[in-house]
Design a protein around this motif. Structure first.
Motif, PDB file in Angstrom:
ATOM      1  N   GLU A 350      99.210  -1.955 144.320  1.00 27.27           N
ATOM      2  CA  GLU A 350      98.721  -3.256 144.774  1.00 27.27           C
ATOM      3  C   GLU A 350      97.193  -3.278 144.844  1.00 27.27           C
ATOM      4  N   ALA A 351      96.615  -2.218 145.435  1.00 26.37           N
ATOM      5  CA  ALA A 351      95.157  -2.146 145.568  1.00 26.37           C
ATOM      6  C   ALA A 351      94.479  -1.967 144.211  1.00 26.37           C
ATOM      7  N   LEU A 352      95.039  -1.110 143.357  1.00 30.33           N
ATOM      8  CA  LEU A 352      94.446  -0.882 142.039  1.00 30.33           C
ATOM      9  C   LEU A 352      94.430  -2.156 141.206  1.00 30.33           C
ATOM     10  N   VAL A 353      95.524  -2.900 141.228  1.00 31.53           N
ATOM     11  CA  VAL A 353      95.592  -4.139 140.448  1.00 31.53           C
ATOM     12  C   VAL A 353      94.519  -5.115 140.903  1.00 31.53           C
ATOM     13  N   ILE A 358      89.146  -7.658 140.157  1.00 31.37           N
ATOM     14  CA  ILE A 358      87.798  -8.030 140.612  1.00 31.37           C
ATOM     15  C   ILE A 358      86.739  -7.506 139.648  1.00 31.37           C
ATOM     16  N   GLU A 359      86.896  -6.260 139.185  1.00 30.15           N
ATOM     17  CA  GLU A 359      85.933  -5.690 138.244  1.00 30.15           C
ATOM     18  C   GLU A 359      85.934  -6.453 136.923  1.00 30.15           C
ATOM     19  N   LEU A 360      87.113  -6.858 136.454  1.00 26.19           N
ATOM     20  CA  LEU A 360      87.190  -7.628 135.208  1.00 26.19           C
ATOM     21  C   LEU A 360      86.535  -8.994 135.369  1.00 26.19           C
ATOM     22  N   ARG A 422      81.048   1.355 143.934  1.00 21.18           N
ATOM     23  CA  ARG A 422      82.288   0.724 143.478  1.00 21.18           C
ATOM     24  C   ARG A 422      83.184   1.721 142.744  1.00 21.18           C
ATOM     25  N   PHE A 423      82.573   2.655 142.060  1.00 23.59           N
ATOM     26  CA  PHE A 423      83.357   3.663 141.345  1.00 23.59           C
ATOM     27  C   PHE A 423      84.044   4.641 142.308  1.00 23.59           C
ATOM     28  N   LEU A 424      83.349   5.009 143.386  1.00 17.77           N
ATOM     29  CA  LEU A 424      83.860   6.039 144.296  1.00 17.77           C
ATOM     30  C   LEU A 424      85.119   5.599 145.043  1.00 17.77           C
ATOM     31  N   ARG A 425      85.323   4.305 145.208  1.00 15.43           N
ATOM     32  CA  ARG A 425      86.484   3.884 145.980  1.00 15.43           C
ATOM     33  C   ARG A 425      87.803   4.184 145.258  1.00 15.43           C
ATOM     34  N   PHE A 426      87.788   4.325 143.941  1.00 13.97           N
ATOM     35  CA  PHE A 426      89.031   4.591 143.216  1.00 13.97           C
ATOM     36  C   PHE A 426      89.558   6.009 143.478  1.00 13.97           C
TER      37      PHE A 426
END
Length: 514
Positions: A350-353, A358-360, A422-426
């Motif tokens: 859910e979070a990844l989607v 948002i990034e797209l 923004r990258f580190l949260r993944f």
């Protein structure tokens, strides 16, 4: 993780020894006595390109040629400043009639470089020197405020793509003979102009020497942009955190120069690189110093707090929903449970989607024209968000988390640091879905240890916290009054540490008179 990086480096290590570019012999081809041989050399060098123009003329029965690239030169300057004065001269020497500044040389390789820079070349028969005259096209945009570094109060000047104008903006603001500008070049096949700017009485010589050493080892055919140069000279390219500060603001560069740092400019780029810098420099803004110190401290603290929110909030949501539901207050349990009850996906998916969506949307907004980009943002934020909730694919709570995360990430003044956050949260989201709060703590400790190990041209990246320097904290996550900045920060290793003395001495004298 470091042993993995060392293994990768060992695997891709080249089997030859690099040689600094200053150890390579500089090419030299002397000017021929015959003008026809010079024409042949120039034509062969440029492969008879259609924009190569060669005009013949006679001055006092002496044959001459004018060579230039019409795609790089101004035809009006050539006609008014060179051809007309030369052809109308009555026995005067060439030097006395030319209206453009000229230089002499006997190296045809230098002639090739000058033609590519927008100059024209004059050869005369039986003369083994040529004249170089500056007639480049001037098509520069106006000096305006950078779109990605706007401020409310203060200077609104920004750099442009013209190197000389950028250097003029610096020299105009720092009118002192201690301001030094050194011109360098980089690139084997296509050379790019660099200029290193620093204060002679402040900048550390070891930092200047180290930068030149790294530049000398660059052996690429062409450096396309200042971002490519940044990647080639920074200490650790394996880190997501930028170790060199890039800015387009004049006032920001001037402030760092006065602290003993070095600025790097590149022809064709409106950005300037500043070395060395620390982690906290990426969260400073000129507005911090143009507003009252209490307001500046509050805003800067909010920016640093936004890092923790942008990196950890989605991971905390995943950990709470998947492992630690008991940490929720009683009043929040029922609303959260009702919002996630019918969601078919686990919290991580859910979070990844939503985060990738948002990034797209952000990427689409950047690439599209401004008017369409704003429309995409509205459509993505309202229509898509409402649609996925109504379809039961994402919970209302997840929408709130993603929105707060996006706002926090975009509040960081530096684009490069915002990208890193923004990258580190993944990775943290993956750790939270596997180990819960333990994974988040492990990720935080690993990131903190990595920050403490990083360096920027010999300067500890996480200074003044690691190593701890109490005096330098006055301008990190807080901003004390300017009259408290009696010394420069130690991270730039300035020659002169003292910055000011009793800037509010008038207050003491006023008290004594009373």
């Amino acid at each position: 993780m470091n042993f993995i990086f060392r293994g990768i480096k060992r695997h891709i290590k080249k089997d030859f020894k690099q040689v600094p570019s200053d150890q390579k012999s500089k090419p030299y081809v002397g000017v021929f006595a015959s003008i026809d041989e010079n024409i042949t050399f120039i034509k062969n060098t440029f492969s008879c390109s259609d924009d190569l123009i060669i005009k013949e003329f006679n001055v006092r029965n002496n044959r001459g040629i004018l060579v230039f690239l019409n795609t790089m030169t101004d035809s009006d300057k050539i006609q008014n400043n060179i051809l007309s004065p030369v052809l109308e001269a009555n026995g005067d020497t060439l030097e006395s009639v030319l209206k453009s500044k000229f230089l002499k040389s006997n190296n045809l390789i230098k002639a090739k470089e000058e033609l590519l820079n927008g100059s024209c070349i004059i050869f005369f028969d039986r003369d083994q020197e040529f004249y170089r005259l500056e007639v480049a096209i001037s098509k520069d945009r106006a000096v305006i405020e950078p779109n990605n570094e706007q401020v409310i109060k203060g200077s609104h000047e920004g750099f442009i793509e013209n190197l000389l104008i950028n250097l003029h903006l610096i020299r105009k603001s720092i009118r002192t003979p201690d301001l030094i500008m050194e011109h360098l070049s980089v690139g084997e096949h296509i050379q790019s102009k660099l200029t290193m700017v620093y204060m002679k009485d402040l900048a550390n010589k070891e930092i200047i020497k180290e930068f030149k050493r790294r530049i000398d080892y660059i052996s690429m055919d062409h450096i396309p942009s200042i971002g490519s140069l940044q990647e080639l000279i920074e200490d650790s390219t394996w880190s997501p955190f930028p170790q060199i500060l890039s800015t387009e603001r004049v006032d920001r560069v001037i402030g760092h120069l006065n602290e003993g740092r070095v600025a790097i400019f590149m022809e064709g780029s409106p950005s300037c690189l500043l070395i060395p810098v620390t982690f906290f420099a990426f969260f400073h803004s000129p507005d911090d110093y143009n507003s009252r110190w209490m307001i500046g401290t509050f805003i800067r603290s909010m920016r640093l707090m936004s890092i923790a929110i942008a990196v950890n909030l989605p991971a905390i949501y995943i950990a709470v929903i998947g492992f630690h539901f008991e940490v929720l207050p009683d009043d929040l349990v029922l609303p959260v449970v009702s919002s996630i009850r019918n969601i078919p996906f686990p919290p991580l998916i859910e979070a990844l989607v939503m985060e990738l969506t948002i990034e797209l949307i952000r990427e689409a907004g950047v690439r599209l024209p401004a008017r369409i980009g704003q429309t995409i943002g509205i459509v993505g934020g309202l229509v898509i968000g409402d649609a996925v909730v109504r379809a039961g694919l994402v919970s209302n709570t997840m929408i709130v988390v993603v929105a707060i995360t996006a706002v926090a990430a975009y509040s960081i003044p530096s684009t490069e640091m915002s990208d890193a956050v923004r990258f580190l949260r993944f990775p943290l989201m993956i750790l939270a879905s596997t180990f819960g709060f333990v994974g988040i703590v492990f990720g935080f400790m690993f990131t903190l240890a990595h920050l403490c190990r990083l360096e920027s041209f010999g300067t500890p990246y996480f200074a003044p916290w690691a190593p701890f320097r109490l005096k330098d904290i006055k301008d990190t996550f807080i901003r004390l009054p300017l009259w408290k900045f009696n010394t420069r920060p130690l991270d730039s290793n300035p020659k002169m540490l003292r910055k000011q003395s009793l800037s509010r001495g008038w207050k003491t004298n006023e008290t004594n008179r009373e």
